[in-house]
Design an enzyme around this catalytic site. Structure first.
Site, PDB file in Angstrom:
ATOM      1  N   HIS A 200       0.835  -1.209   0.000  1.00  0.00           N
ATOM      2  CA  HIS A 200       0.000   0.000   0.000  1.00  0.00           C
ATOM      3  C   HIS A 200       0.872   1.263   0.000  1.00  0.00           C
ATOM      4  CE1 HIS A 200      -3.456   2.601   1.245  1.00  0.00           C
ATOM      5  NE2 HIS A 200      -2.474   3.282   1.800  1.00  0.00           N
ATOM      6  N   GLU A 201       1.767   1.340   0.957  1.00  0.00           N
ATOM      7  CA  GLU A 201       2.597   2.546   1.066  1.00  0.00           C
ATOM      8  C   GLU A 201       3.455   2.717  -0.177  1.00  0.00           C
ATOM      9  OE1 GLU A 201       1.868   4.709   3.119  1.00  0.00           O
ATOM     10  OE2 GLU A 201       0.626   3.433   4.402  1.00  0.00           O
TER      11      GLU A 201
ATOM     12  N   HIS B 298       1.721   4.694  -2.818  1.00  0.00           N
ATOM     13  CA  HIS B 298       1.898   6.147  -2.661  1.00  0.00           C
ATOM     14  C   HIS B 298       3.276   6.564  -3.199  1.00  0.00           C
ATOM     15  CE1 HIS B 298      -1.625   6.919  -0.213  1.00  0.00           C
ATOM     16  NE2 HIS B 298      -1.252   6.078   0.738  1.00  0.00           N
TER      17      HIS B 298
ATOM     18  N   HIS C 264       3.281   6.951  -6.852  1.00  0.00           N
ATOM     19  CA  HIS C 264       2.564   8.175  -7.217  1.00  0.00           C
ATOM     20  C   HIS C 264       3.527   9.378  -7.134  1.00  0.00           C
ATOM     21  CE1 HIS C 264      -1.663  10.265  -6.643  1.00  0.00           C
ATOM     22  NE2 HIS C 264      -1.158  10.483  -7.834  1.00  0.00           N
TER      23      HIS C 264
HETATM   24 ZN   LIG Z   1      -2.423   5.321   2.363  1.00  0.00          ZN
END
Ligand SMILES: [Zn+2]
Length: 656
Positions: free
Chosen positions: A446-447, A450, A453
């Site tokens: 998940h991290e 980011h 991104h």
């Molecule tokens: Zn998050």
């Protein structure tokens, strides 16, 4: 003072902050000089005798404040991950000054008059200009002198309270830790874990992680120890209840000053949700089915336990039911989830297959702690993309949870590639390899979503770089990246036994996917309860005060029809850092809001052949690379080819 490392740009590759040279005494002078420098720059922009243009006004603002930017970025990273009493003192001193500083810019009338006159035909510039106008109006640029005076007071008070809230929480995680003297009381935890909890005086301390249901609750066999741990968790930092109530009242007053009925309405106005009604309509579709699901789950747990369970029993018996129903043993998976392998052969492998990127460790570059690792990231053609910095371990002085932050923003304005960072809170074993739980693996993917991104950001201006998108959109790319955790080709590549190198047995893999909707009622309810609690605090009308915050909390959950005796919110008011010490006030709904787009995108990847370069490139080009430089829902539409629907999300959570 000449050697203050913040006064000049870092000469490390990619302008990585020079952590090795930074000492605590550098921060305050650097903050002060940084603020003074930026105010002088802003005055020069506001007083410029030339007619206002995009370049001499908006781009000039983007170029301003570089010392402050460098200082604040490094400082917030340290304050989150490696704090000390000294850092906490500086934070207390500086945070109200920073608030005053940002008000001094956004409430500068000459500057605002100038911004209103800027015109441009360039689409990227127009979008940024709109952002600036929005930011200024939302910060109170159009208010009268008297109103602005009150606004400044409110902002400063709120910033002090927020720091106080965060600091008391950080202390509570160790000061409210569960302490036991008899090792037998920790029965159920594995030996390595118990060893890591042992303190010099021979006692054992289980620190509190930042949410309600502590991981130990799933394993501790002694019911009374579970109860004590749970009660410490939900009762920590009790002084924060009153801080929260004061903050909610001040936010309501501020919203009214800015022309909104409440803080929630003010907050969502510049999000993709736009209105309170839109958020409530979405939550309304989820509460009923989630609560019904959770009651069914509670029945199964009571049957397993042989008695009506209490909140501190939920995790313990749900592990048992999971084992009985799916023969799924979380502990049996851990030997296949070795930290280093999860990154190199899982997370980096998936990114490499999708986007063609490669990662090279840079042992010559360092963070603020020996456990921090720096990787250089390259595109497929060998061009340099940026740095990825990883700090995986929990430590005293690190706040709870997991997060991504930018150490340097990508922008063409400065010709600057990005430096992004991921923080996790994995317990470092006393010795031997670091083995993760399935949840921790998921969080790491998940991290890293980011991080991608931030790394793929391909924009002109720092204000809209990478993850600088509405927060009800920012969780979307990170959630999409979670889909690769169990993607067969990826899982087969990283889930190998840390001793034998054997791949995870097919039956374990099958169980992992079969059990994926298990306990979703609980997870959805604890999340929705926190969301609706956030919502209740931030729908207070101006002048409304709360004298008994705990009673308010209970009544709010009741009114939202999400109160269950055996499931408390994921965060209670007293430790809800997202909304009282982070940027998520009236924004905790963002996770499920983003999940609509996430579920849509997972469906798209799956329908189009999954883990391929073509798919990765499409996602990168239309969505990840755009950062906040275009309307987020337009970017989504360009990627997906249609408007989002809630159906894929409902199906995934077993709520249809
Ligand atoms: Zn998050």
């Amino acid at each position: 003072m000449a050697e203050n490392p913040f006064f000049a740009p870092s000469d490390l590759p990619y302008q990585l902050p020079p952590f090795a040279d930074i000492r605590e005494e550098h921060y305050v002078p650097a903050f002060e000089r940084g603020m003074a420098e930026q105010l002088a720059e802003v005055d020069a922009i506001a007083d410029n005798p030339e007619p206002p243009t995009f370049d001499n006004t908006i781009a000039a603002l983007e170029r301003s404040g570089q010392i402050l930017d460098r200082t604040a970025t490094a400082f917030s990273s340290i304050a989150s991950s490696n704090s000390t009493d000294g850092i906490m003192e500086i934070e207390k001193q500086i945070s109200p000054q920073l608030t005053r500083h940002s008000d001094a810019i956004r409430l500068n009338r000459a500057l605002w008059a100038r911004i209103k006159q800027v015109a441009t035909d360039d689409p990227e510039e127009s979008w940024l200009l709109e952002k600036y106008r929005d930011d200024f109006i939302r910060a109170g640029a159009d208010l009268s002198e008297t109103e602005q005076g009150r606004l400044r007071e409110l902002n400063e008070e709120l910033s002090k309270l927020s720091t106080e809230f965060a600091q008391s929480l950080l202390k509570a995680s160790t000061e409210s830790a569960l302490v036991v003297t008899d090792r037998k009381e920790l029965d159920g935890l594995d030996e390595a874990k118990i060893e890591s909890l042992r303190r010099d005086d021979g006692t054992y301390a289980l620190p509190l992680l930042n949410y309600t249901n502590q991981p130990g609750l799933a394993q501790l066999t002694n019911r009374d120890v579970r109860r004590r741990l749970y009660e410490l968790s939900v009762g920590r930092a009790p002084g924060n209840f009153d801080l929260a109530a004061r903050m909610a009242a001040l936010r309501a007053e501020r919203a009214a000053l800015l022309g909104f009925p409440n803080h929630a309405a003010y907050t969502v106005a510049d999000q993709t949700a736009k209105t309170v009604e839109a958020v409530e309509e979405m939550l309304g579709q989820l509460v009923g089915p989630a609560v019904r699901n959770a009651y069914k789950e509670a029945e199964a747990l009571a049957e397993q336990a042989g008695f009506a369970i209490e909140p501190w029993d939920w995790s313990y018996y749900s592990e048992k039911v999971r084992k009985a129903r799916y023969d799924f043993d979380g502990a049996a998976m851990r030997p296949y989830f070795e930290l280093d392998r999860v990154y190199r052969d899982g997370i980096f492998f998936a990114a490499g297959t999708l986007y063609g990127v490669t990662f090279t460790e840079r042992p010559d570059l360092s963070g603020y702690h020996p456990d921090v690792t720096v990787f250089e990231v390259f595109n497929e053609d060998g061009s340099r993309l940026g740095l990825f910095v990883l700090d995986p371990y929990a430590r005293a002085g690190k706040r709870g949870g997991a997060w991504m932050n930018n150490l340097v923003d990508q922008s063409f304005l400065f010709g600057q590639p990005p430096v992004v960072m991921n923080n996790l809170n994995i317990t470092k074993p006393a010795s031997g390899p670091t083995l993760l739980t399935y949840d921790e693996v998921n969080t790491a993917f998940h991290e890293f979503g980011h991080a991608l991104h931030g790394l793929f950001s391909h924009v002109r201006y720092p204000r809209v770089s990478g993850t600088r998108v509405p927060r009800d959109f920012v969780e979307y790319p990170s959630q999409v990246n979670e889909m690769w955790v169990t993607w067969p080709e990826v899982l087969a590549n990283y889930a190998k036994h840390h001793e034998t190198g054997e791949p995870m047995p097919a039956e374990l893999v099958a169980k992992l996917t079969a059990a994926s909707t298990f306990n979703q009622g609980f997870k959805t309810v604890e999340y929705l309860a926190a969301t609706l609690l956030d919502w209740a605090w931030h729908k207070l009308t101006p002048g409304e005060t709360v004298d008994d915050p705990e009673a308010f909390e209970a009544a709010a959950l009741d009114a939202a029809q999400v109160a269950m005796p055996v499931i408390r919110p994921r965060y209670r008011t007293n430790y809800f850092a997202h909304i009282f010490a982070g940027g998520y006030s009236a924004g905790y709904y963002s996770y499920i809001w983003s999940e609509v787009l996430d579920a849509e995108s997972v469906e798209w990847f799956t329908e189009n052949g999954g883990l391929t370069r073509a798919n990765g490139d499409h996602f990168r080009r239309e969505l990840l690379s755009r950062g906040g430089s275009i309307d987020p829902l337009t970017a989504f539409g360009n990627f997906r080819g249609r408007e989002p629907s809630i159906q894929p999300l409902l199906a995934r959570r077993g709520l249809v």
